[in-house]
Design an enzyme around this catalytic site. Sequence first.
Site, short mmCIF file in Angstrom:
data_model
loop_
_atom_site.label_atom_id
_atom_site.label_comp_id
_atom_site.label_asym_id
_atom_site.label_seq_id
_atom_site.Cartn_x
_atom_site.Cartn_y
_atom_site.Cartn_z
N ASP A 79 -8.70 -43.26 1.08
CA ASP A 79 -7.42 -43.94 1.02
C ASP A 79 -7.51 -45.14 1.95
OD1 ASP A 79 -6.74 -41.70 -0.42
OD2 ASP A 79 -4.99 -41.16 0.80
N HIS A 138 -15.24 -39.50 0.76
CA HIS A 138 -15.85 -38.76 -0.33
C HIS A 138 -16.92 -39.60 -1.03
CE1 HIS A 138 -12.65 -35.54 -0.45
NE2 HIS A 138 -12.03 -36.49 0.25
N SER A 241 -10.49 -46.52 10.43
CA SER A 241 -11.64 -47.39 10.59
C SER A 241 -11.95 -48.09 9.29
CB SER A 241 -12.84 -46.60 11.10
OG SER A 241 -13.84 -47.49 11.58
#
Length: 272
Positions: A79, A138, A241
């Site tokens: 995200d 992921h 980050s």
Amino acid sequence: MSRHITSAISQSFGKFANKEFPTWFQKVVNSSYVKLMGLDMSEFHSPSTYKSLNALFTRKLREDRKYSLDSEAFISPCDSLISECGTLQEDYALQIKGMRYSSDELLGEHFSSDEKKSIHDGEFINFYLSPKDYHRYHIPTNLKVLRAVHIPGKLYPVNFPSLRKRLNLFIENERVVLMCENASGKKFYMVLVGALNVGVMQVAFEPKIKTNADAVTSSVYDYKDLYLNKGDDFGCFEMGSTIVILAQKGMLEFKELTGKNVKYGETIANNV
């Protein structure tokens, strides 16, 4: 190379974030953070169930999201906000509009000239994870990991004000570089970039990598048969980050994404 003050600050914050306070106080800390940062907890457990602030940062989805299983669908690994996306000019990508960085320098010294040149004139995309985002990352497509390199460095903030004023920010900061091949044998790199208050960048398949620790020299890990599948959870940032993906020319056909928010599992490119 001695450790930078930003690393010391981040390590101290990490100790606070990992501390398990008495239940009543931890609930106050967690609920305050959720309200302050505007976290959407609809896909996660209640904030009160997390025993530390770090446990809340690194929360897992209650149920995995659905994503395309088509081999040509390249999904977002996280995200995030796409701060820049486009085509490399030889080895130059945009940190932010008007400020370039060299992919050769970002990848560091533990890749050969040919390995670096494999992505020249290819595609790049920068994913910025803010403190309110889901912090796990992921695998974006079925792949083979060829090498992982941990490069110690500074931990400057990677938010937009910092990106606009500090040239080569990604190159100065601590990072983990993964050299990968997609199912067609085309090379691409995923670069996890540390930032202020990111105590740890976890890499599940290589527990020897210890970020924001005492390492001052790079570490290199080569693999022969390390295959990961699309959607695999392979770690997390402890706070927000950046992830940078650099791909061989012709491998990815991106949509126009600069300035847009994306979710893990969303198809963002055609994987050729």
